[in-house]
Design a protein around this motif. Structure first.
Motif, mmCIF file in Angstrom:
data_model
loop_
_atom_site.group_PDB
_atom_site.id
_atom_site.type_symbol
_atom_site.label_atom_id
_atom_site.label_comp_id
_atom_site.label_asym_id
_atom_site.label_seq_id
_atom_site.Cartn_x
_atom_site.Cartn_y
_atom_site.Cartn_z
ATOM 1 N N VAL A 293 0.864 -1.174 0.000
ATOM 2 C CA VAL A 293 0.000 0.000 0.000
ATOM 3 C C VAL A 293 0.903 1.226 0.000
ATOM 4 C CG1 VAL A 293 -1.792 1.263 1.242
ATOM 5 C CG2 VAL A 293 -1.793 -1.241 1.270
ATOM 6 N N THR A 294 0.878 1.958 -1.102
ATOM 7 C CA THR A 294 1.741 3.127 -1.253
ATOM 8 C C THR A 294 0.942 4.386 -0.948
ATOM 9 O OG1 THR A 294 3.036 2.021 -2.957
ATOM 10 C CG2 THR A 294 3.230 4.418 -2.815
ATOM 11 N N ASN A 295 1.459 5.200 -0.044
ATOM 12 C CA ASN A 295 0.785 6.439 0.319
ATOM 13 C C ASN A 295 0.931 7.493 -0.770
ATOM 14 O OD1 ASN A 295 -0.220 5.639 2.840
ATOM 15 N ND2 ASN A 295 1.715 6.101 3.867
ATOM 16 N N ASP A 296 -0.113 8.296 -0.919
ATOM 17 C CA ASP A 296 -0.070 9.382 -1.903
ATOM 18 C C ASP A 296 -0.216 10.740 -1.206
ATOM 19 O OD1 ASP A 296 -2.733 9.340 -1.163
ATOM 20 O OD2 ASP A 296 -3.516 8.927 -3.170
ATOM 21 N N ALA A 297 0.419 10.883 -0.047
ATOM 22 C CA ALA A 297 0.350 12.134 0.697
ATOM 23 C C ALA A 297 0.874 13.294 -0.137
ATOM 24 C CB ALA A 297 1.142 12.025 1.999
ATOM 25 N N ASN A 298 0.200 14.409 -0.077
ATOM 26 C CA ASN A 298 0.599 15.588 -0.847
ATOM 27 C C ASN A 298 2.007 16.051 -0.494
ATOM 28 O OD1 ASN A 298 -0.195 17.949 -2.632
ATOM 29 N ND2 ASN A 298 0.282 19.038 -0.725
ATOM 30 N N ALA A 299 2.392 15.880 0.776
ATOM 31 C CA ALA A 299 3.705 16.366 1.235
ATOM 32 C C ALA A 299 4.855 15.467 0.806
ATOM 33 C CB ALA A 299 3.703 16.504 2.752
ATOM 34 N N GLY A 300 4.554 14.297 0.238
ATOM 35 C CA GLY A 300 5.612 13.383 -0.179
ATOM 36 C C GLY A 300 5.593 12.095 0.617
#
Length: 364
Positions: free
Chosen positions: A28-35
Motif C-alpha cells: 500500500v503506497t501512500n499518496d500524501a501531498n507532502a511526499g
C-alpha cells in the motif's frame, strides 16, 4: 493574525484508501501531498466488510496489534502481518481484516518520530515511582506515543515531552482485557479530566479519580491513577497523547441544539478527519473523513464507528458539513446533535485556514 507552523498537514497525518488483493505481499503506497509518508501510528478498518479496527505503532512494533472496538489484550503476530515502509506499508497476510480480495479499506496514519524512542523518568513528581517509560515525540505535530509500566503506589506521572498540555489522551492495557480509556480536555464533569470515556464502548462520560487523579495534564506531565485500566501495578500500557497545533489539529466540544441547523465548530482549518462522541449519553465514536466522502448529497455522512466492527454506512441523518475553517452539524440526530447534550471531537486538517505567513489559504 495568528500563523500556523504546518502549511501542509499531510506531512503528519494521511489517509490512504486501498483495495484488498487477496494475496500476501500487498504493498500500500501512500499518496500524501507532502511526499513520502512512513506511518508511526497506523489504524486500519475494512470499509466494505464488518471486521475489526486494527491499530499498530512503531513504538510497540509492527507485529503488535490492538483493536479499538474491543477490550482484547495486545496480539503479537509471528510473522508480522504489517511492515512499515518508507512510503506506506506492506500487508503480509490474506486475512480479511486487512486484505480480502476486492474488499475496500481505509488506513488512517499519523507520523511521530520515525520509531525513535527515548527512555525517560516517569516519576518526577512521585519520588518513589520506579515506573519504566519509553517515549517517542513529535513536538511540531503535537503527538506523543508512550509505553509505560505502572508502579505499586497508585499514581504515575508521565513526562509526555510535547511542551504544551495534551487535550486528548488514549490509554490501553496491553496485556489484559481492559477497556480503552480516553481523557479529553472538553469532556463533561466538574472538570474535564475528572471524567473518562471508553473508546471501545458507547456509554456516556463517567467520573472516577483513579483514571486521571482529577487533574488535567500539564505542559510537562500526564497524571495517571491506579485503576487497572490505566495504572495497575506491574501492568504494561500504551498511551497516545495529542496537543492541538494551529492549522493542523483541534480538540473541542459543542452543545447540541436538536436542530438540523446545528452548531458550527471553528477549528482554524478545513478538516480532513473528524471523530465525534456524545459525552452526555450513549452514542458511537463516529469517524468521518474527506478521503471516503466529501460533501456528497447529504454532506459528509460516510461513517465508521471506532467502537464497532460494522462496515461503512451512510445516512442523511448524520450529515456534517466540512468547511474551510471548521465544520457544521446539519442534523438533529441524537448521535451528533441531541438538544442539550455535550459532544467532544478530535479533528485533523486537510488545509490550514492560515499559512505560516498568516495569510488565509482558502476562502470562507
Amino acid at each position: 493574525m495568528a500563523y500556523t507552523s504546518i502549511d501542509d498537514p499531510s506531512a503528519y497525518f494521511h489517509i490512504q484508501l486501498y483495495t484488498g488483493s487477496g494475496s500476501s505481499g500487498l504493498s500500500v503506497t501512500n499518496d500524501a501531498n507532502a511526499g513520502d509518508f512512513k506511518p508511526d501510528w497506523l489504524w486500519i478498518k475494512p470499509r466494505s466488510l464488518s471486521d475489526n479496527h486494527t491499530l499498530f505503532d512503531s513504538t510497540r512494533g509492527n507485529d503488535r496489534q490492538l483493536k479499538s472496538n474491543g477490550t482484547d489484550a495486545e496480539d503479537t503476530h509471528s510473522p508480522a502481518r504489517i511492515t512499515f515502509e518508507t512510503d506506506g506499508f506492506d500487508i503480509d497476510t490474506t486475512d480479511q481484516n486487512y486484505n480480502n480480495s476486492g474488499a475496500t479499506y481505509v488506513a488512517w496514519q499519523w507520523k511521530c518520530n520515525g520509531g525513535t524512542t527515548t527512555s525517560v523518568s516517569a516519576g518526577t513528581v512521585d519520588s518513589n515511582s520506579t515506573t519504566a517509560c519509553v517515549r517517542q515525540v513529535n513536538t511540531t505535530a503535537g503527538f506523543s506515543i508512550i509505553t509505560y509500566t505502572a508502579d505499586a503506589d497508585g499514581e504515575t506521572f508521565l513526562e509526555h515531552g510535547l511542551g504544551t498540555a495534551p487535550y486528548w489522551v488514549i490509554v490501553k492495557d496491553r496485556g489484559n482485557a481492559e477497556s480503552w480509556q480516553v481523557g479529553h480536555l472538553s469532556n463533561t464533569g466538574t472538570a474535564s479530566f475528572y471524567n473518562f470515556l471508553e473508546l471501545d464502548g458507547n456509554g456516556a462520560s463517567s467520573a472516577n479519580s483513579n483514571r486521571w487523579l482529577n487533574t488535567a495534564p500539564t505542559a510537562n506531565l500526564i497524571n495517571i491513577g491506579g485503576g487497572n485500566s490505566v495504572g495497575g501495578n506491574g501492568r504494561n500500557y500504551v498511551l497516545y497523547a495529542f496537543s492541538p497545533r494551529r492549522g493542523y489539529s483541534q480538540f473541542g466540544r459543542w452543545k447540541g441544539n436538536g436542530n438540523a441547523d446545528g452548531p458550527f465548530s471553528y477549528t482554524g482549518f478545513a478538516p480532513r478527519w473528524l471523530m465525534v462522541k456524545n459525552a452526555s449519553g450513549s452514542g458511537h465514536w463516529k469517524i468521518n473523513d474527506t478521503a471516503r466522502d466529501f460533501n456528497s448529497t447529504y454532506g459528509n455522512d460516510a461513517s465508521l464507528n471506532a467502537d464497532e466492527n460494522v462496515a461503512e454506512y451512510t445516512s442523511a441523518s448524520l450529515n456534517v458539513d466540512f468547511l474551510s475553517n471548521g465544520f457544521k452539524i446539519r442534523s438533529a440526530d441524537g448521535e451528533i446533535n441531541a438538544d442539550g447534550s455535550i459532544y467532544v471531537y478530535m479533528a485533523f486538517a486537510e488545509h490550514p485556514f492560515v499559512s505560516s505567513e498568516g495569510v488565509p489559504t482558502t476562502a470562507v
